[in-house]
Design an enzyme around this catalytic site. Structure first.
Site, PDB file in Angstrom:
ATOM      1  N   PRO A 191      23.681 -40.156  -3.164  1.00 38.34           N
ATOM      2  CG  PRO A 191      22.370 -39.511  -4.986  1.00 38.34           C
ATOM      3  CD  PRO A 191      22.489 -39.402  -3.521  1.00 38.34           C
ATOM      4  CD  GLU A 192      29.412 -36.624  -2.617  1.00 39.86           C
ATOM      5  OE1 GLU A 192      30.609 -36.695  -2.924  1.00 39.86           O
ATOM      6  OE2 GLU A 192      28.972 -35.825  -1.779  1.00 39.86           O
ATOM      7  CE  LYS A 202      28.758 -37.002  -8.222  1.00 35.94           C
ATOM      8  NZ  LYS A 202      28.608 -35.539  -8.243  1.00 35.94           N
ATOM      9  NE  ARG A 233      24.574 -28.934  -4.946  1.00 37.62           N
ATOM     10  CZ  ARG A 233      25.086 -30.113  -5.267  1.00 37.62           C
ATOM     11  NH1 ARG A 233      25.621 -30.293  -6.439  1.00 37.62           N
ATOM     12  NH2 ARG A 233      25.045 -31.099  -4.419  1.00 37.62           N
TER      13      ARG A 233
END
Length: 276
Positions: free
Chosen positions: A2-3, A52, A266
């Site tokens: 999911p981007e 998103k 990240r």
DNA sequence: GTAGTATGCTAAG
DNA sequence: TTAGCCTACTACT
């Protein structure tokens, strides 16, 4: 995966599957029972995506879904399969096609957010989102206002949804590589021309993502230039990309090993020679 | 089969 | 700053 491109794709798909007809909503898992009851029997008027965030328009209320890292929608025609695992939301319904209802279903698992909002609640949420490269109404100047005044690195700024919405870890890494910008460079040291190039490139790459259903950023001419085993029959997550998930492998342009570092929790990937 | 990792964000502390 | 979500995919055994 999911981007932002995934969410825009889902919005289109849900409109096609369920638009214009009443839906049945249930929460087999039980964590969305009240919300499902509030939607059950309503007509899906339309769908929308901002960054998103996915929205279903049910007239006086909205379904808002954010998939987070794990969330996933699975759908199909006909009757839904037997319940398996944790299904937060099960939608069944169909689209009216020449007078007849074409049955369809969708199940949602593991989202970060699944809630019913009124207009005010939705407005509050949208107010904290930066421009989305996939939306026609997006204004890149709004993001530039933030970036051009910030000492924070451009790599961190691109991930912040209140600066630019819809960009995730893959698009961040690939956009900065294609623009030749060091992810650690402070936002205020990015030139207006560089920002315009990054934005325009995001618009193209993310639209490609919506069309293809996956993120492919490697230009055909560069794919021929440097062969990577990841591009072969046994594709890995570095396939079709310049730097994302290619730590230690040679840069497709200059051959320098791609670097990686954990930044704010990240994984960041970049080429220290091509990006400065 | 099983372990390890992750495209993201929220709430708790 | 950290845990939680509790899925899907990959690589390994």
């Amino acid at each position: 995966m999911p981007e932002g491109h995934t969410i825009h794709r889902l919005a289109r798909r849900h409109k096609r599957l369920f638009g214009g007809a009443p839906v049945r909503a249930a929460s087999p898992q039980g964590r969305f029972e009240a919300g499902a009851a509030a939607l059950d029997g309503l007509v899906l008027r339309g769908t929308d995506a901002h960054g998103k965030h996915l929205f279903h328009d049910y007239g006086d209320r909205w379904l808002h879904v954010h998939l987070g890292l794990y969330g996933t929608f699975v759908d199909g025609d006909g009757e839904p399969p037997a319940t398996r695992g944790q299904i937060r939301l099960l939608l069944t319904g169909g689209r009216l096609r020449s007078g007849a209802l074409a049955p369809a279903w969708a199940e949602l698992r593991g989202p970060t957010a699944c809630e019913v909002l009124d207009d005010a609640g939705r407005d509050v949420l949208l107010a904290r989102l930066g421009p989305d490269p996939l939306r026609r109404d997006a204004d890149p100047a709004v993001a530039w206002q933030r970036i051009s005044r910030s000492r924070t690195s451009i790599g961190a700024l691109l991930m912040r949804q209140d600066v630019v919405s819809g960009v995730g870890n893959v698009y961040r890494a690939e956009a900065l590589f294609r623009a030749g910008i060091d992810p650690y460079r402070p936002g205020r040291d990015v030139t207006p021309e560089e920002w315009k190039a990054v934005w325009d490139d995001l618009v193209v790459m993310m639209a490609d993502g919506v069309r293809l259903g996956r993120i492919v950023t490697l230009r055909p001419e560069d794919k021929r230039r440097a062969v990577d085993p990841a591009d072969g029959p046994r594709r890995d997550r570095g396939a079709g990309r310049y730097v994302y998930h290619r730590a230690g492998r040679p840069c497709r342009i200059c051959g320098t090993p791609v670097l990686t570092a954990v930044v704010e929790g990240r994984n960041l990937f970049w080429c220290p020679r091509c990006q400065e």
